[in-house]
Enzyme design. Structure first.
Site, PDB file in Angstrom:
ATOM      1  N   SER A  10       5.919  -3.543   2.844  1.00 44.26           N
ATOM      2  CA  SER A  10       5.780  -2.055   2.905  1.00 44.26           C
ATOM      3  C   SER A  10       7.031  -1.336   2.279  1.00 44.26           C
ATOM      4  O   SER A  10       6.893  -0.389   1.614  1.00 44.26           O
ATOM      5  CB  SER A  10       5.368  -1.838   4.289  1.00 44.26           C
ATOM      6  OG  SER A  10       5.449  -0.173   4.316  1.00 44.26           O
TER       7      SER A  10
ATOM      8  N   SER B 243       0.951   4.291   4.535  1.00 45.49           N
ATOM      9  CA  SER B 243       1.699   4.438   5.826  1.00 45.49           C
ATOM     10  C   SER B 243       2.687   3.312   6.140  1.00 45.49           C
ATOM     11  O   SER B 243       2.436   2.025   5.946  1.00 45.49           O
ATOM     12  CB  SER B 243       0.574   4.446   6.863  1.00 45.49           C
ATOM     13  OG  SER B 243       0.947   4.689   8.237  1.00 45.49           O
ATOM     14  N   GLU B 244       3.947   3.563   6.324  1.00 43.46           N
ATOM     15  CA  GLU B 244       4.920   2.638   6.177  1.00 43.46           C
ATOM     16  C   GLU B 244       5.010   1.431   7.371  1.00 43.46           C
ATOM     17  O   GLU B 244       5.706   0.415   7.116  1.00 43.46           O
ATOM     18  CB  GLU B 244       6.548   3.269   6.259  1.00 43.46           C
ATOM     19  CG  GLU B 244       6.826   3.918   7.357  1.00 43.46           C
ATOM     20  CD  GLU B 244       6.619   5.469   7.414  1.00 43.46           C
ATOM     21  OE1 GLU B 244       5.622   5.813   6.583  1.00 43.46           O
ATOM     22  OE2 GLU B 244       7.154   6.215   8.228  1.00 43.46           O
ATOM     23  N   ASN B 245       4.023   1.629   8.403  1.00 46.92           N
ATOM     24  CA  ASN B 245       3.917   0.361   9.223  1.00 46.92           C
ATOM     25  C   ASN B 245       3.164  -0.684   8.528  1.00 46.92           C
ATOM     26  O   ASN B 245       3.171  -1.826   9.043  1.00 46.92           O
ATOM     27  CB  ASN B 245       3.196   0.933  10.492  1.00 46.92           C
ATOM     28  CG  ASN B 245       1.897   1.523  10.272  1.00 46.92           C
ATOM     29  OD1 ASN B 245       1.667   2.529   9.533  1.00 46.92           O
ATOM     30  ND2 ASN B 245       1.068   1.124  11.069  1.00 46.92           N
TER      31      ASN B 245
END
Lengths: 218, 235
Positions: free
Chosen positions: A88, A46-48
């Site tokens: 990320s 999850s890119e956060n």
């Protein structure tokens, strides 16, 4: 019959492989997590800033400091890690994610994708989508083949502002699974009960049909 | 303050020196890991003409969104802004300038800014509106665009724990842009849930070294949740 959202997710899930690190976009892509074949391990990015996203929390487990890229509360799977946004996107941009699944408004025969903005109507921003399409090699775009009014979203040339140029090779729509190469769409599979003619009708960009086109298997 | 002690005693002191038309780099993703009390202090001060660099702009009544009704923000550099009606109104009417920036590029702009790197090439945004007016260059057959770094007059950061020297530890996905923002401010102000004495944090576990931190304050946080998604406990 056009595929349901769940069937789209199921078909994408057939592309997963054991040991894959996968980034799933918001919407239909998120549903893919529900169809990971048993006995197979995949880790969701999850890119956060989370690798190893787990399921939604119970009421007792809710933690405001633990969300996914859709800002939903989540949990961490066994073996998860957390990191900052630069790390990320180093993973994403550096090509370390094995499969990326995301939605789109339009895709064209040159692998261009438009997904973040409809001028004058919808300006929400690209979030991580531009980084994802630029950084990943293995991308599946999930979308409806045409609008409600029958206007094709698989075009000879995208009409909306681009999210990425020349980066899409696979598109799964509610009607067809399509590969993009050499400036053309190539029909690989059709949704059960959907004819090749129907797909041709709703595909504005050049579509190559070679041989018998199999139905998707579920 | 003495020596390396970064602790300040009030939010007023924490944001002292903030003036109209300054640039502020903000940590946070959505409402997760935002410096909610520092934002409240900016609202109280009424500073105007601000350029905010932040992944998002909060919601109507929380996060950076609270700076919108009094028109304190002149320009925002963000990747995703879709959760806020007043924001949309000001953007559509041209009162608010918005520079949409891909999320990874935004993170790298902060990282580079804090690391003394003036610009970097990235494939992200090549051939899109983001590339307009930017230098393009080919490396090994791929196209890249040159993205300038960002620094701010101030950075506002939320961490979980700190020691008095400003060594920071973040918690879960509330880390997000915060460590990057911390490096990119001329004056970096950090609010935390707990301040401990130097030596109490394990040096191996520190995410942001105190050298990046100028001011430190302990606060209490609402930690509002944007999308409360749950599964039933019987499963």
């Amino acid at each position: 019959m056009a595929l349901s959202r769940e069937q789209l997710a199921q078909r994408v899930a057939q592309e997963l492989k054991d040991g894959y690190y996968v980034n799933l976009g918001i919407g239909i892509p998120t549903l893919v997590a529900n169809y990971v074949p048993s006995g197979m391990e995949v880790m969701l990015q999850s890119e956060n800033g989370l690798l190893g996203m787990g399921q939604f929390p119970t009421e007792e487990e809710i933690d405001a400091d633990l969300i996914n890229a859709g800002k939903q509360t989540v949990t961490m799977a066994t073996g998860a890690s957390v990191f900052d946004s630069a790390e990320s996107f180093a993973m994403i941009r550096g090509g370390h994610v094995d499969l990326t699944v995301l939605g789109a408004f339009e895709v064209d025969v040159n692998g261009n994708i438009a997904s973040y903005m409809i001028p004058g109507k919808l300006i929400k921003g690209m979030g991580g989508a531009m980084d994802l399409v630029a950084g990943a090699d293995n991308i599946i775009v999930t979308m409806t083949h045409a609008s409600k009014h029958g206007v094709s979203k698989l075009l000879s040339r995208c009409t909306l502002p681009l999210t990425g140029k020349g980066c899409i090779k696979k598109v799964l729509t509610d009607l067809a699974f399509i590969e993009i190469k050499e400036g053309k769409f190539h029909l690989l599979e059709r949704a059960p009960g959907v004819s090749v003619d129907e797909i041709i009708q709703l595909t504005e960009g050049e579509l190559v049909i070679s041989g018998e086109i199999p139905e998707m298997q579920f | 303050m003495a020596g390396f002690d970064k602790v300040v005693s009030s939010y007023e002191e924490a944001m002292a020196g903030l003036e109209n038309n300054m640039t502020i780099i903000s940590g946070g993703f959505g409402l997760c890991g935002i410096a909610e009390n520092l934002i409240a202090e900016i609202k109280r001060k009424g500073t105007k003409g601000l350029t905010m660099v932040s992944n998002n702009c909060g919601v109507d009544d929380f996060g950076l969104g609270v700076l919108l009704p009094n028109r304190q923000i002149k320009k925002i550099v963000a990747s995703y802004v879709g959760e806020n009606a007043e924001f949309e109104r000001q953007m559509m009417s041209g009162e608010l300038e918005v520079e949409l920036t891909p999320q990874g590029t935004l993170a790298e702009k902060m990282r580079a800014g804090g690391a003394g790197i003036p610009a970097f090439y990235t494939a992200t945004g090549y051939g899109t509106p983001v590339a307009e007016g930017k230098e393009e260059r080919e490396f090994n057959g791929r196209h890249y665009i040159l993205e300038p770094a960002i620094t701010g007059d101030f950075a506002i950061v939320k961490a979980w724990k700190a020691d008095r020297y400003g060594n920071l530890v973040f918690r879960k996905t509330a880390r997000n842009f915060n460590p990057l923002a911390a490096t990119a401010g001329k004056i970096t102000v950090v609010e935390v849930e707990e301040i401990v004495e130097p030596g109490e944090l394990d040096p191996d576990q520190i995410h942001t070294p105190g050298i990046h931190v100028n001011r430190l304050i302990q606060g209490t946080f609402e930690k509002r949740i944007e999308q409360r998604t749950i599964r039933s406990s019987v499963e």
